[in-house]
Design an enzyme around this catalytic site. Structure first.
Site, PDB file in Angstrom:
ATOM      1  N   GLU A  57     -62.422 -22.634 -34.821  1.00  0.00           N
ATOM      2  CA  GLU A  57     -63.303 -21.457 -34.854  1.00  0.00           C
ATOM      3  C   GLU A  57     -62.555 -20.162 -35.151  1.00  0.00           C
ATOM      4  O   GLU A  57     -62.825 -19.130 -34.532  1.00  0.00           O
ATOM      5  CB  GLU A  57     -64.034 -21.317 -33.509  1.00  0.00           C
ATOM      6  CG  GLU A  57     -64.901 -22.523 -33.192  1.00  0.00           C
ATOM      7  CD  GLU A  57     -65.446 -22.492 -31.770  1.00  0.00           C
ATOM      8  OE1 GLU A  57     -66.581 -22.927 -31.585  1.00  0.00           O
ATOM      9  OE2 GLU A  57     -64.744 -22.066 -30.835  1.00  0.00           O
TER      10      GLU A  57
HETATM   11  C1  TNX Z   1     -66.670 -25.189 -29.238  1.00  0.00           C
HETATM   12  S1  TNX Z   1     -65.083 -27.395 -29.917  1.00  0.00           S
HETATM   13  C2  TNX Z   1     -65.375 -24.801 -28.965  1.00  0.00           C
HETATM   14  C3  TNX Z   1     -65.071 -24.146 -27.688  1.00  0.00           C
HETATM   15  C4  TNX Z   1     -66.281 -24.033 -26.813  1.00  0.00           C
HETATM   16  C5  TNX Z   1     -67.103 -25.291 -26.921  1.00  0.00           C
HETATM   17  C6  TNX Z   1     -68.280 -25.327 -25.993  1.00  0.00           C
HETATM   18  C7  TNX Z   1     -64.030 -26.363 -30.089  1.00  0.00           C
HETATM   19  C8  TNX Z   1     -62.826 -26.852 -30.662  1.00  0.00           C
HETATM   20  N1  TNX Z   1     -64.296 -25.098 -29.735  1.00  0.00           N
HETATM   21  O1  TNX Z   1     -64.499 -22.882 -27.916  1.00  0.00           O
HETATM   22  O2  TNX Z   1     -65.862 -23.823 -25.516  1.00  0.00           O
HETATM   23  O3  TNX Z   1     -67.559 -25.412 -28.241  1.00  0.00           O
HETATM   24  O4  TNX Z   1     -68.903 -26.561 -26.008  1.00  0.00           O
END
Ligand code: TNX
Length: 555
Positions: free
Chosen positions: A359
């Site tokens: 992200e």
């Molecule tokens: C996505 S999955 C994220 C996290 C969040 C999560 C909540 C991923 C690698 N990053 O930053 O906490 O979703 O489900």
């Protein structure tokens, strides 16, 4: 399933040497064994055992073993095997009240732990035989013996989990088990950044992982809302960045001694700790601690202070993602990463450093690749294997590094492209599809109340269990897959009790997905074994979700 109606779980196995198992398919997941004669001696087991993960091969026979005041734990093997014997003794002594000496000499009524070097048993593989007068656990390594001990533990009545003396009998059903894991990576992840968890809470989580033969513990140690690990060369990371969490609580952090305590606690259970420092995004707590990391932003402000509504806030305590970033073109960024990775590597005996990489919405694709290629070299220079969320496959990681697939895609779906890129770059893949293995997803609308997210959908127990990692994404098969991991993100989870409501029962299923051959996993049979865990969890104080999909005993 009570009394003499004992059953045999049998994954048909043809093997000349145990090293070369040939799974001949599952001939009816559960087969009835002949009922014991009415006058069967009292050593007959009272009920079919509910072992999770299901062993590769398990047969039961009428007569078993009874642990008594004269039972001794007899160990043959290296010092580490003696430690496994002590672990078993520590487990059994409080509830049985027996002395259970751990010794190398023979005993009349023995639980025998034997590390063999006959070459047939390697790694985590083991054999377990239970017959009148002897329980024999055999493995090629102390690690294999330790996994066998967890099976023995589950063959015993659930009351063995009590920490005070209970009435016996301490009966183990007659059994022959030959077992070995499907995957070498059977992980659990815990986000201690969004909400901090104390060392004792983390140990408690590890205790439950141990029971299900999980062998990797991934700690998410930094995020926008908090920095949780002491780094001597950048002390404000914890002095400042440790002091917040989602919702505005006090946060917290691990000193290096705390961290080593967790590492050792896990290692004593043959669990490898995988530390994660998330970058180049998810870095607001680091930016808040060190303005020098903000050279690329207006007024050198930490990212959150550029967000509407957060301009005057000392910390970011919300749950948004993707707004923060390290400055890819400032050399200080790489001094920072190098110091952090160096100190983390020095206190981490396991071979992996997880660098996050998910992200990174505030970093361009080009910058992301520039950054991750630098990070690749830093991690390698400190002697560790790089692991990251699947996005890292956009860059050029070294062959053998690890991509963690969290996409909800299946088959040819484009969400699987990162995992396929990883395969093309000779990386290995750990499967954590969010709509199957994210145990921070709610089970159903409003369930459990006030806990969990639903961005990847609702994940009931069957949905979580009933899929095959090796056939999930086109082009990503068992030869590329190291294993599976169940993440628990803590945006909504403030302590370990809340974590357990989300994790159980799903984490037991994740453990079985990682261990048991696909042909040995059938939901209709699994749900019965899962129900068999309830009494144990009640005794251990696990506040698990009583899914309507599972035939739990009346509580
Ligand atoms: C996505 S999955 C994220 C996290 C969040 C999560 C909540 C991923 C690698 N990053 O930053 O906490 O979703 O489900």
């Amino acid at each position: 399933m009570r009394g003499r109606e004992r059953k045999t779980l049998r994954v048909m196995v043809a093997s000349t040497a145990f090293g070369g198992l040939l799974l001949a398919g599952l001939a009816g997941a559960v087969q009835s064994a002949p009922a014991a004669p009415a006058d069967a001696e009292s050593d007959a087991a009272p009920a079919a055992p509910s072992v999770i993960p299901a062993p590769v091969s398990m047969t039961t026979s009428p007569n078993g073993f009874r642990i008594g005041p004269d039972t001794a734990i007899v160990v043959r093997g290296p010092e580490r095997a003696v430690a496994v014997g002590e672990f078993l003794a520590d487990l059994l002594r409080p509830s049985t009240g027996y002395a259970l000496p751990v010794q190398t000499g023979p005993a009349a009524n023995a639980i025998a732990l034997h590390v063999t070097s006959d070459g047939e048993l390697t790694g985590e593989a083991y054999e377990l035989d239970v017959a009148p007068g002897v329980v024999a656990l055999r493995a090629g390594t102390p690690e294999g013996l330790f996994r066998a001990v967890q099976t023995l533990r589950q063959l015993l009545p659930a009351k063995v989990e009590h920490d005070s003396v209970q009435p016996g009998p301490w009966q183990v059903p007659g059994t022959h088990i030959a077992d070995a894991p499907r995957y070498q990576w059977r992980g659990a992840h815990l986000d201690v950044a969004r909400h901090f968890m104390s060392v004792d809470e983390v140990k408690r989580y590890i205790d439950l992982l141990t029971l299900y033969k999980i062998n990797r513990f991934h700690m998410h140690l930094s995020d926008d809302q908090g920095w949780r690990i002491q780094i001597d060369s950048w002390p404000d990371l914890t002095r400042i960045g440790g002091g917040s969490e989602v919702g505005g609580g006090a946060g917290g952090f691990y000193t290096k001694d705390d961290y080593r305590e967790i590492v050792d606690y896990a290692a004593d259970r043959f669990i490898t700790l995988v530390p994660e420092i998330d970058m180049p995004g998810h870095t607001d707590a680091a930016e808040t601690s060190y303005p020098v990391l903000n050279s690329c932003r207006p007024d050198n402000l930490p990212s959150h202070r550029l967000l509407e509504g957060w301009e005057d806030e000392p910390y970011y305590t919300g749950t948004g993602v993707g707004f923060s970033a390290l400055c890819v073109h400032d050399p200080v960024t790489y001094e920072f990463v190098d110091d952090v990775v160096r100190e983390l590597a020095a206190m981490t005996p396991g071979p992996y450093i997880h660098v996050g990489g998910d992200e990174a919405h505030s970093t361009s694709d080009e910058d992301y690749i520039t950054f991750m290629d630098r990070v690749r070299d830093i991690v390698a220079a400190h002697g560790k294997t790089l692991m990251g969320w699947a996005e890292v496959a956009q860059a050029n990681p070294l062959p053998g590094s690890i991509a963690q697939n969290w996409s909800t895609a299946t088959g040819n779906g484009s969400g699987g492209n990162l995992a396929r890129s990883a395969v093309a770059k000779d990386m290995k893949v750990v499967m954590s599809p969010a709509n199957r293995l994210y145990v921070d997803m709610k089970y159903a609308p409003g369930v459990p109340p006030n806990l969990g997210l639903s961005w990847a959908g609702f994940v009931e127990v069957q949905r979580s269990y009933d899929w095959n990692p090796g056939a999930h994404l086109t082009g990503v098969t068992d030869s590329h897959i190291l294993g599976v991991e169940a993440p628990l993100w803590s945006e909504t989870v403030t302590n370990i009790d809340e974590a357990e409501v989300l994790a159980y029962p799903r984490l037991a299923g994740a453990a079985e997905i990682g261990w048991t051959p696909q042909s040995g996993r059938v939901w209709e049979e699994y749900r019965v074994r899962l129900a068999g865990q309830a009494e144990r969890w009640d005794i251990l104080g696990v506040d698990f979700y009583r899914s309507p999909q599972v035939p739990w005993p009346a509580s």
